[in-house]
Design an enzyme around this catalytic site. Structure first.
Site, PDB file in Angstrom:
ATOM      1  N   ASP A 529      53.659  14.927  70.929  1.00 22.00           N
ATOM      2  CA  ASP A 529      52.287  14.428  70.829  1.00 22.00           C
ATOM      3  C   ASP A 529      52.200  13.542  69.590  1.00 22.00           C
ATOM      4  OD1 ASP A 529      49.588  14.023  71.255  1.00 22.00           O
ATOM      5  OD2 ASP A 529      48.996  15.871  70.225  1.00 22.00           O
ATOM      6  N   GLU A 538      51.692   7.734  76.237  1.00 25.27           N
ATOM      7  CA  GLU A 538      50.689   6.700  76.517  1.00 25.27           C
ATOM      8  C   GLU A 538      49.730   7.207  77.595  1.00 25.27           C
ATOM      9  OE1 GLU A 538      50.264   1.869  77.024  1.00 25.27           O
ATOM     10  OE2 GLU A 538      52.208   2.800  77.427  1.00 25.27           O
TER      11      GLU A 538
END
EC number: 3.2.1.4
Length: 559
Positions: A529, A538
């Site tokens: 993350d 993304e």
């Protein structure tokens, strides 16, 4: 150490409920291979059940030993806490009839935060308000490269930013729109509430209003001859700045046959869906679809797309347009009833042995949705021919759903991915396969398809070897740092809620992920993350859209 994983958005009272215990499959982790007793407690501190955590072997993709806790018979709403045999808390989850309704609202609202060309006001965006962006005109690529003076300017404002960048792409837009529009058509009861967008309180469902914002922009991508530009971006991705600070020249890139066919398909679909609420737009959309189709017929050979030298924005490249042409023929036939489209539908269907995929690379399954769920009664002379097409789609969906179930059945986490399939956007593959399972359930009513679709959402929402909910700000351990220029640049600690991130990728291509993920990391654990990791973390509109479809399906509580 034993790890506990549950769906962090919650479980439905009448639905499948399986939590997972996991432990690394290492020689120094010598937990006995036996079932474990787990007690379940409600919010009042009352023990409600004692369950066996059943040993399910080693998950190959995670290299974990796993145990399953099936508490599907527990229907009381509220928080459930799990304790081991010694009274230590393993974890908790929520049971609630609104679990997927709330999730679906959040997933849909995220698309509002992708709007381009308008200010996001505090009334609707709260702390994530921002000013108007990308209001300038665009020029065509050839004029840009030639530095042509007095080049024709095109007004192309509107639409959604595609992903973590500020580009807008025809194929991506058409795919995401199809997922969302079909979700609303098939599960309308899941889209009855106000999303708090500027168009709320109109007669039209908010999800269709949100889609309409994208559709009106997409119409601007069609040129005078009926062709449709492949994408609208600058030559290079914007820096990590807010959208209103991106002043690069927007460019219309040349048509591809994939983009033209996708455009024809989604406009044909939109024309019949919006007739009730926006008849003028519906007529315009049908005309645009027909003009795009006519251009396709004048260009029977595949016209692909490659970025020109110096351009690094998304390519959305493909090697065939037969699936896009199939989808366009299906939507136009279902919309108009013109037998000429049926002729082409039959021709293109002969070229596709497995027309079930519903991602942007292969949209043949969207043709199936059109034929199976969008069609009204046809003329008698066409009925038999069309029914043959419907039967092929039906059988293909059922065959593929069975294969998906077989893959998920051997996974300790019930995820429909093989060890080799954890690539860029692996969560999209999971969600698209969940869509196929949902379609199979709609066609047959078989509960196993519904339960396995639920299992895929469990995986997305936390029942996976990383423990992350892959939907931003949804869950107790959710992704907070997506690769998204807005969230990186807005100066706000919290992330915008409701975005699905790409997920584990055993072959990442961004420098940060290559550096931080060691080569021996199990595929399901190849995730970070971290906002720099664009090949893991993304966001994009067509990762949200299948999640919206599946969440709506589950919220409809079709068992």
């Amino acid at each position: 150490m034993i790890r506990f994983y549950a769906n962090q958005a919650g479980y439905l009272p009448k639905g499948r409920k399986i939590a997972v215990l996991a432990q690394e499959n290492r020689a120094d982790e010598m937990e006995k291979m036996k079932d474990k007793k787990v007690s379940l407690w409600n919010e009042k501190g009352e023990q409600t059940a004692v369950k066996q955590a059943v040993y399910a072997g080693v998950d190959e993709s995670a290299e974990d030993k796993v145990w399953h806790i099936d508490f599907s018979d527990l229907t009381e709403e509220g928080t459930v806490t799990f304790q081991d045999g010694e009274g230590a808390v393993l974890g908790s989850c929520i049971i609630g009839r609104k679990a997927y309704h709330t999730l679906n609202q959040t997933l849909c609202k995220a698309l509002y935060f992708q709007r381009c060309g308008m200010a996001l006001e505090e009334t609707f965006a709260g702390k994530f308000r921002r000013c108007t962006c990308h209001t300038g005109t665009a020029v065509r690529l050839e004029d840009y490269l030639e530095r042509k003076e007095n080049a024709k300017q095109y007004e192309v404002t509107g639409g959604w930013h595609d992903a973590g960048d500020y580009g807008r792409y025809t194929t991506a837009a058409a795919t995401a729109l199809a997922h969302m529009i079909y979700a609303q058509q098939l599960f309308p009861e899941s889209f009855t509430e106000n999303l708090n967008i500027p168009e709320s309180n109109d007669a039209m469902p908010d999800v269709l209003s949100e889609c309409l914002y994208e559709l009106r922009w997409l119409l601007k991508m069609q040129m005078e001859d009926g062709s449709v530009c492949h994408k609208l971006t600058s030559m290079r991705h914007a820096n990590f700045v807010m959208p209103c600070e991106d002043k690069r020249q927007m460019i219309l890139f040349p048509a591809s046959t994939m983009a033209v066919a996708d455009f024809a398909a989604i406009m044909a679909l939109a024309s019949r869906v919006y007739r009730t609420w926006e008849p003028a737009f519906a007529a315009e959309a049908e005309d645009a679809a027909v003009r795009a189709w006519d251009w396709l017929m004048q260009h029977p050979q595949f016209i692909g797309f490659e970025n020109p030298a110096g351009c690094n924005t998304g390519g959305y490249e493909d090697t065939s347009d037969l699936d896009e042409r199939l989808w366009a023929a299906a939507e136009l036939y279902v919309t108009t009833g013109n037998a000429a489209y049926l002729d082409k539908l039959e021709d293109y269907l002969k070229t596709n042995e497995n027309p079930t995929d519903m991602g942007w690379v292969d949209v043949s399954g969207l043709a199936g949705l059109s034929c199976l769920f969008g069609a009204k009664k046809k003329e008698a002379k066409e009925t038999q021919r069309f029914q043959v097409c419907q039967q092929k789609f039906r059988q293909a969906f059922l065959n593929e759903a069975d294969k998906i179930c077989d893959i998920a059945d051997v996974s300790g986490y019930f995820v429909a991915l093989t060890k080799e399939e954890y690539g860029w956007g692996s969560n999209m593959v999971v969600l698209n396969r969940a869509m196929i399972l949902a379609v199979a359930h709609l066609l047959t009513g078989e509960a196993r398809y519904q339960k396995m679709a639920q299992a895929q959402m469990d995986y997305i929402l936390g029942v996976n070897a990383t423990g992350y909910s892959y939907v931003t700000a949804v869950g107790t351990k959710s992704c907070q740092n997506p690769h998204n220029r807005v969230t990186v640049s807005d100066g706000i600690d919290e992330t915008i809620p409701g975005f699905v991130v790409g997920g584990p990728n055993s072959a990442p291509v961004d420098e940060k992920a290559e550096w931080l993920i060691t080569p021996d990391t199990p595929p399901m654990k190849c995730f970070l993350d971290v906002w720099e990791c664009y090949s893991l973390n993304e966001i994009t509109i067509y990762w949200n859209s299948p999640a919206i479809f599946v969440a709506a399906f589950l919220d409809a509580d079709i068992v």
